[in-house]
Design an enzyme around this catalytic site. Structure first.
Site, PDB file in Angstrom:
ATOM      1  N   ASN A  11       0.861  -1.174   0.000  1.00 42.66           N
ATOM      2  CA  ASN A  11       0.000   0.000   0.000  1.00 42.66           C
ATOM      3  C   ASN A  11       0.905   1.234   0.000  1.00 42.66           C
ATOM      4  O   ASN A  11       1.485   1.577   1.028  1.00 42.66           O
ATOM      5  CB  ASN A  11      -0.892  -0.035   1.251  1.00 42.66           C
ATOM      6  CG  ASN A  11      -1.777   1.185   1.361  1.00 42.66           C
ATOM      7  OD1 ASN A  11      -1.840   2.006   0.450  1.00 42.66           O
ATOM      8  ND2 ASN A  11      -2.483   1.298   2.484  1.00 42.66           N
ATOM      9  N   TRP A  12       1.002   1.865  -1.171  1.00 44.78           N
ATOM     10  CA  TRP A  12       1.918   3.000  -1.290  1.00 44.78           C
ATOM     11  C   TRP A  12       1.281   4.315  -0.845  1.00 44.78           C
ATOM     12  O   TRP A  12       1.896   5.380  -0.922  1.00 44.78           O
ATOM     13  CB  TRP A  12       2.483   3.074  -2.712  1.00 44.78           C
ATOM     14  CG  TRP A  12       3.424   1.924  -2.995  1.00 44.78           C
ATOM     15  CD1 TRP A  12       3.956   1.079  -2.059  1.00 44.78           C
ATOM     16  CD2 TRP A  12       3.939   1.493  -4.262  1.00 44.78           C
ATOM     17  NE1 TRP A  12       4.771   0.145  -2.667  1.00 44.78           N
ATOM     18  CE2 TRP A  12       4.779   0.372  -4.021  1.00 44.78           C
ATOM     19  CE3 TRP A  12       3.769   1.922  -5.575  1.00 44.78           C
ATOM     20  CZ2 TRP A  12       5.442  -0.303  -5.047  1.00 44.78           C
ATOM     21  CZ3 TRP A  12       4.431   1.253  -6.603  1.00 44.78           C
ATOM     22  CH2 TRP A  12       5.263   0.153  -6.338  1.00 44.78           C
ATOM     23  N   LYS A  13       0.022   4.245  -0.434  1.00 44.52           N
ATOM     24  CA  LYS A  13      -0.688   5.408   0.118  1.00 44.52           C
ATOM     25  C   LYS A  13      -0.479   6.635  -0.774  1.00 44.52           C
ATOM     26  O   LYS A  13      -0.418   6.514  -1.993  1.00 44.52           O
ATOM     27  CB  LYS A  13      -0.245   5.651   1.564  1.00 44.52           C
ATOM     28  CG  LYS A  13      -0.314   4.391   2.410  1.00 44.52           C
ATOM     29  CD  LYS A  13      -0.250   4.635   3.883  1.00 44.52           C
ATOM     30  CE  LYS A  13      -0.311   3.298   4.603  1.00 44.52           C
ATOM     31  NZ  LYS A  13      -0.519   3.409   6.016  1.00 44.52           N
ATOM     32  N   HIS A  96      -9.968   0.936   4.451  1.00 46.85           N
ATOM     33  CA  HIS A  96      -8.729   1.166   5.199  1.00 46.85           C
ATOM     34  C   HIS A  96      -9.009   2.162   6.330  1.00 46.85           C
ATOM     35  O   HIS A  96      -9.800   3.087   6.165  1.00 46.85           O
ATOM     36  CB  HIS A  96      -7.649   1.709   4.255  1.00 46.85           C
ATOM     37  CG  HIS A  96      -6.295   1.732   4.875  1.00 46.85           C
ATOM     38  ND1 HIS A  96      -5.907   2.716   5.755  1.00 46.85           N
ATOM     39  CD2 HIS A  96      -5.253   0.865   4.789  1.00 46.85           C
ATOM     40  CE1 HIS A  96      -4.674   2.460   6.169  1.00 46.85           C
ATOM     41  NE2 HIS A  96      -4.251   1.338   5.596  1.00 46.85           N
ATOM     42  N   GLU A  98      -7.481   4.602   7.408  1.00 45.83           N
ATOM     43  CA  GLU A  98      -7.259   6.022   7.083  1.00 45.83           C
ATOM     44  C   GLU A  98      -8.459   6.602   6.343  1.00 45.83           C
ATOM     45  O   GLU A  98      -8.777   7.772   6.499  1.00 45.83           O
ATOM     46  CB  GLU A  98      -5.960   6.173   6.270  1.00 45.83           C
ATOM     47  CG  GLU A  98      -4.740   5.971   7.160  1.00 45.83           C
ATOM     48  CD  GLU A  98      -3.502   5.440   6.440  1.00 45.83           C
ATOM     49  OE1 GLU A  98      -3.453   5.465   5.192  1.00 45.83           O
ATOM     50  OE2 GLU A  98      -2.577   4.984   7.141  1.00 45.83           O
ATOM     51  N   GLU A 166      -6.268  -5.424  10.243  1.00 47.16           N
ATOM     52  CA  GLU A 166      -5.334  -4.316  10.452  1.00 47.16           C
ATOM     53  C   GLU A 166      -5.708  -3.566  11.727  1.00 47.16           C
ATOM     54  O   GLU A 166      -6.500  -2.607  11.672  1.00 47.16           O
ATOM     55  CB  GLU A 166      -5.407  -3.343   9.265  1.00 47.16           C
ATOM     56  CG  GLU A 166      -4.858  -3.896   7.977  1.00 47.16           C
ATOM     57  CD  GLU A 166      -4.118  -2.814   7.190  1.00 47.16           C
ATOM     58  OE1 GLU A 166      -2.963  -3.055   6.828  1.00 47.16           O
ATOM     59  OE2 GLU A 166      -4.682  -1.738   6.963  1.00 47.16           O
ATOM     60  N   GLY A 172       1.280   2.140  10.884  1.00 46.90           N
ATOM     61  CA  GLY A 172       2.217   3.263  10.813  1.00 46.90           C
ATOM     62  C   GLY A 172       2.795   3.681  12.153  1.00 46.90           C
ATOM     63  O   GLY A 172       3.358   4.764  12.278  1.00 46.90           O
ATOM     64  N   SER A 211       2.540  -2.167  10.600  1.00 46.85           N
ATOM     65  CA  SER A 211       3.947  -2.085  11.026  1.00 46.85           C
ATOM     66  C   SER A 211       4.785  -3.326  10.727  1.00 46.85           C
ATOM     67  O   SER A 211       5.704  -3.668  11.471  1.00 46.85           O
ATOM     68  CB  SER A 211       4.027  -1.736  12.515  1.00 46.85           C
ATOM     69  OG  SER A 211       3.608  -0.404  12.715  1.00 46.85           O
ATOM     70  N   GLY A 232       2.466  -1.089   4.456  1.00 48.97           N
ATOM     71  CA  GLY A 232       2.501   0.322   4.085  1.00 48.97           C
ATOM     72  C   GLY A 232       3.939   0.802   4.001  1.00 48.97           C
ATOM     73  O   GLY A 232       4.660   0.521   3.037  1.00 48.97           O
ATOM     74  N   GLY A 233       4.390   1.489   5.059  1.00 45.72           N
ATOM     75  CA  GLY A 233       5.716   2.127   5.092  1.00 45.72           C
ATOM     76  C   GLY A 233       6.848   1.305   4.509  1.00 45.72           C
ATOM     77  O   GLY A 233       7.596   1.789   3.648  1.00 45.72           O
TER      78      GLY A 233
HETATM   79  P1  PGA Z   1       2.118   0.228   7.806  1.00 41.88           P
HETATM   80  O1  PGA Z   1       0.716   0.437   7.065  1.00 41.88           O
HETATM   81  O2  PGA Z   1       2.741  -1.011   7.266  1.00 41.88           O
HETATM   82  O3  PGA Z   1       2.903   1.465   7.474  1.00 41.88           O
HETATM   83  O4  PGA Z   1       1.806   0.116   9.278  1.00 41.88           O
HETATM   84  C1  PGA Z   1      -0.139  -0.637   6.833  1.00 41.88           C
HETATM   85  C2  PGA Z   1      -1.371  -0.164   6.103  1.00 41.88           C
HETATM   86  O5  PGA Z   1      -1.696   1.024   6.185  1.00 41.88           O
HETATM   87  O6  PGA Z   1      -2.041  -0.948   5.430  1.00 41.88           O
END
Ligand code: PGA
Length: 252
Positions: A11-13, A96, A98, A166, A172, A211, A232-233
């Protein structure tokens, strides 16, 4: 242990520029040829088409980070699932945390999106999970059940579905869930799915997100209940993502 079917979703957000997205995509295309696991990348909307041209014919598949629930109409700024399908997406992340937090998406909204995605043949990557506070009050199961009940209401006809557990407190933050806790939540989700879908439950993959990095990924491998991960990150940089993929493919 064979991790060939371990699903990795990046997930490159809204983190990468156009240039960075293309560079990372080309790097992955080149470097993952030898890897066996499944890989899906989810770049920003405007880059989907270019990314698709790069990965076409490779084992990497394309996902979007969101979609709208209508196919067409006067919905300024929204993106149709039909269009996503048309430009090469196979998957779409829905619900998600977010999106729930910053755009106030409700479980009902997400339910409409899940149905719209399935209608055009996109595979939903449906995210569920409790917040820090809900966890502290021992409400994890209750929250996850409610999210699943509403977001999957009326969903019957699917060939494939991915559910990402999640926990919001892990996204994050650097606070990864303990693999045992993840397994517990996954078995809870699996039981729900079995009751809800019967035999079709075998078409549902349950993955963990929050994470994940090159140091902790190993702990999530080798559990029948953890079928993949949403990252994500650590998926947004060549080095960390490549190292994660190497661990999964037992190269470290
Ligand atoms: P993260 O994000 O790996 O940076 O915790 C995961 C996600 O948002 O799906």
């Amino acid at each position: 242990m064979n991790n060939n079917h371990f699903l990795v979703i990046a997930n490159w957000k809204m983190k990468l520029s156009f240039k960075e997205t293309l560079k990372l995509t080309k790097f992955l295309k080149q470097k993952t040829k030898k890897f066996k696991n499944e890989l899906i990348i989810c770049p920003s909307f405007p880059f989907l088409n270019e990314v698709f041209k790069i990965i076409k014919g490779s084992k990497i598949k394309l996902g979007a980070q969101n979609t709208f629930w209508e196919m067409k109409g006067s919905y300024t700024g929204e993106v149709s699932p039909k269009v996503l399908k048309e430009i090469g997406c196979r998957y779409v992340i829905l619900g998600h945390s977010e999106r729930r937090r910053y755009f106030h998406e409700s479980d009902h909204d997400i339910n409409k999106k899940v149905k719209a995605a399935l209608k055009v043949g996109l595979i939903p990557i449906l995210c569920v999970g409790e917040t820090e506070q809900e966890r502290r009050f021992g409400q994890r199961d209750f929250v996850v059940r409610r999210q699943l009940e509403v977001t999957l209401q009326g969903v019957t006809n699917f060939s494939s579905l991915i559910i990402a557990y999640e926990p919001v407190w892990a996204i994050g933050t650097g606070k990864v869930a303990h693999p045992k806790d993840a397994c517990y939540a996954h078995s809870f989700i699996l039981n729900f799915v079995k009751k809800r879908f019967g035999k079709k439950a075998k078409n549902v993959k349950i993955i963990y997100g929050g994470s994940i990095n090159e140091k902790n990924i190993q702990g999530f491998l080798g559990h029948a209940l953890i079928q993949g991960t949403l990252i994500g990150g650590a998926s947004q940089k060549e080095k960390s993502f490549y190292n994660i993929l190497k661990v999964i493919n037992q190269e470290i």
